[in-house]
Design an enzyme around this catalytic site. Structure first.
Site, PDB file in Angstrom:
ATOM      1  CB  ILE A 114       5.449  32.860  37.028  1.00 25.79           C
ATOM      2  CG1 ILE A 114       4.235  33.207  37.897  1.00 25.79           C
ATOM      3  CG2 ILE A 114       6.220  31.715  37.647  1.00 25.79           C
ATOM      4  CD1 ILE A 114       3.270  32.038  38.093  1.00 25.79           C
ATOM      5  CB  ALA A 115       3.299  36.988  35.253  1.00 24.05           C
ATOM      6  NE  ARG A 116       8.463  43.189  37.336  1.00 17.11           N
ATOM      7  CZ  ARG A 116       8.777  43.339  38.624  1.00 17.11           C
ATOM      8  NH1 ARG A 116       9.159  42.290  39.345  1.00 17.11           N
ATOM      9  NH2 ARG A 116       8.718  44.522  39.190  1.00 17.11           N
ATOM     10  N   GLY A 120       1.998  44.845  40.634  1.00 19.63           N
ATOM     11  CA  GLY A 120       2.666  43.810  41.395  1.00 19.63           C
ATOM     12  C   GLY A 120       3.164  42.665  40.547  1.00 19.63           C
ATOM     13  CB  THR A 121       5.440  40.198  41.043  1.00 18.18           C
ATOM     14  OG1 THR A 121       5.452  40.186  42.479  1.00 18.18           O
ATOM     15  CG2 THR A 121       6.333  41.321  40.549  1.00 18.18           C
ATOM     16  CG  ASP A 253     -10.845  41.650  31.588  1.00 24.29           C
ATOM     17  OD1 ASP A 253     -10.987  41.814  30.348  1.00 24.29           O
ATOM     18  OD2 ASP A 253      -9.775  41.858  32.174  1.00 24.29           O
TER      19      ASP A 253
END
Length: 411
Positions: A114-116, A120-121, A253
Site C-alpha cells: 500500500i506504500a513504499r 521498505g514497504t 515528527d
C-alpha cells in the site's frame, strides 16, 4: 506509518492506485528469496564453528538453542565464549524484553503493498485473523551497507518498537508486534511461505482504512471541512499528543502524513521512527529531526528543545486541518527555514477563522517555546470552542464576501 512524502526534497507521496501491486509483491518475493539464499550460504560456511558454540550454550541458555547465532537488539551478535557475567545477564534481559513485543511469524500473512519508502514497504496483512498494516524494513542485500549502517538502522528500529509497544490510547495507532529478521524465521505471503532474512524486520500495527490525514485533507481541499469536523480531528490529535507527553515521549515528527484515520474517521497518531523519551536535560535533545514546514524554530536552529516542539507542529497541523491546504506552498525549503527562524514566518490565518481557534494556532506556534501551552491545555481550549454556529473554512466558490487568503509573508 511515515513514508517519504513531500516534493522539493526528493520525497513524494505514493498513490496506491498507480502501484502495480502484483508486480511489487513478486519483486518482494524474489528479493526475500535471494537474500535468504545468501544468508543461508553464509551461515552454512560458518556452520561448524556455530554448532560448537551452540552446544556450549545449551548448558547455559535453554531458551537460545539456535544453530545460527541470533542478532541481539541494536545490531550486535552474542559471543558466549567470551561473555562476562554482566553480558550474560544483559543478554537474558534482552531476550525477555523481546518476548513482550515479538510476534509469532506463523500467524502473519503479508498481502498487497500500500506504500513504499526509502527502507521498505508497507503492506496490508492479516495477523491472527485481524486486519493489520505491516511495515517491512529492508536494509539492503549483503555487502551493500556497512555493519555500522546496519547497526544504526537496527537501533532505530528497536527504538521505535521500544517506544510504541507500551502505548495504549484511542488516538495512538495500536502496536501489535514486531520481528527482527533471523535465519530461522519465515513469513507467509498469499502465494506461499518463505524465509525472512536477517536484513528484513517488520512492525505490525492496526490497519486504518481511512488512510493518512494528509490524503483526506487533499480530497476535501475544494469543499473544505465542517467546523465540527475540524474540531473533532484537532481534538483527536491533541489528546493523542497529550497522552504521549504524559508518558514523557516527544514524537518529533508531528505532521498530517503521520496521522491515520480509522473506519469511523477517528484520528490516530502513527510512526514513531524518530520519537524518543524526553531527556531530563534539554541540552541532550538537539539536531534537526522532523519535517520542514512543521519544525519549530528551535529545532531548525539546532538549539536544545523539548516536547514543546510537538506543540508548535500541532499548531501548523491545526491550520492545515482548518484550511485543507498546504502551508507555505510558494516557498522553497531553504526559504521556509530562514523565514521561520529569522522573520517569524507563520501560515496566514484566514479572516473567516473563528478567533477562538485562531488563538489556539497562534499560541501553539509562538516563537518562544516557554510561551506555548502544554497539550493538556490545548485540549481544554479546543473542548471549549462552540461549534453549533459553524465557523468552518469557506470554500473558494463561496468566498464572495469573505477575504480568506492573502499572499504568504515571506523573504
Amino acid at each position: 506509518m511515515k513514508e517519504k512524502a513531500e516534493s522539493g526534497g526528493g520525497v513524494g507521496y505514493v498513490r496506491a492506485d498507480q502501484i502495480d501491486l502484483k508486480s511489487l509483491d513478486e519483486q518482494l518475493q524474489r528479493h526475500l528469496s535471494k537474500a535468504w539464499t545468501m544468508e543461508k550460504r553464509k551461515s552454512l560456511s560458518d556452520g561448524e564453528d556455530n554448532v560448537n558454540n551452540t552446544r556450549h550454550n545449551q548448558n547455559n541458555f535453554g531458551h537460545r538453542q539456535l544453530v545460527f547465532q541470533r542478532p541481539l537488539l541494536g545490531g550486535g551478535y552474542s559471543n558466549n565464549n567470551n561473555s562476562s557475567k554482566n553480558d550474560i545477564i544483559r543478554s537474558t534481559e534482552v531476550e525477555k524484553s523481546r518476548r513482550e513485543w515479538e510476534i509469532d511469524p506463523s500467524k502473519l500473512i503479508i498481502k498487497s503493498v500500500i506504500a513504499r519508502g526509502t527502507f521498505g514497504t508497507v503492506h496490508r496483512g492479516i495477523y491472527d485473523g485481524q486486519d493489520v498494516a505491516v511495515k517491512l524494513l529492508d536494509w539492503g542485500e549483503e555487502g551493500h551497507r556497512s555493519d555500522a549502517e546496519i547497526a544504526s538502522l537496527r537501533a532505530a528500529f528497536t527504538q521505535e518498537v521500544a517506544v510504541w509497544h507500551k502505548l495504549d490510547h484511542p488516538n495512538v495507532t495500536k502496536f501489535i508486534g514486531a520481528a527482527m529478521g533471523t535465519s530461522e524465521m519465515s513469513i507467509q505471503t498469499e502465494n506461499g511461505q518463505m524465509g525472512m532474512p536477517s536484513n528484513v524486520c517488520c512492525v505490525v500495527v492496526e490497519y486504518c482504512p481511512g488512510g493518512a490525514l494528509k490524503s483526506f485533507l487533499i480530497k476535501t481541499r475544494r469543499r473544505k471541512l465542517a467546523f465540527k469536523v475540524v474540531i473533532q480531528l484537532s481534538l483527536d490529535l491533541a489528546r493523542g499528543l497529550s497522552y504521549l507527553h504524559s508518558q514523557k515521549i516527544v514524537h518529533r515528527d508531528v505532521k498530517t502524513e503521520n496521522m491515520l484515520l480509522d473506519k469511523s474517521r477517528t484520528l490516530k497518531i502513527a510512526d514513531f521512527g524518530v520519537a524518543r523519551l524526553e531527556a531530563s536535560n534539554p541540552n541532550d535533545m538537539t539536531g534537526e529531526t522532523g519535517t520542514l514546514g512543521y519544525m519549530a524554530p528551535e529545532v531548525l536552529n539546532g538549539s536544545p528543545y523539548n516536547r514543546k516542539c510537538d506543540v508548535y507542529s500541532f499548531g501548523i497541523c491545526l491550520w492545515e486541518i482548518y484550511c485543507c491546504d498546504m502551508p507555505y506552498p510558494d516557498l522553497s525549503f531553504s526559504e521556509v527555514t530562514s523565514a521561520v527562524v529569522r522573520q517569524n514566518l507563520r501560515p496566514e490565518i484566514p479572516r473567516c477563522c473563528p478567533s477562538s481557534l485562531a488563538n489556539v494556532m497562534k499560541r501553539c506556534w509562538d516563537a518562544n517555546p516557554e510561551k506555548r501551552p502544554e497539550m493538556e491545555e490545548v485540549v481544554a481550549m479546543l473542548e471549549a470552542i462552540d461549534t453549533s454556529k459553524g465557523g468552518g473554512m469557506i470554500p473558494p466558490d463561496q468566498q464572495q464576501g469573505c477575504f480568506c487568503f492573502r499572499r504568504h509573508r515571506g523573504p
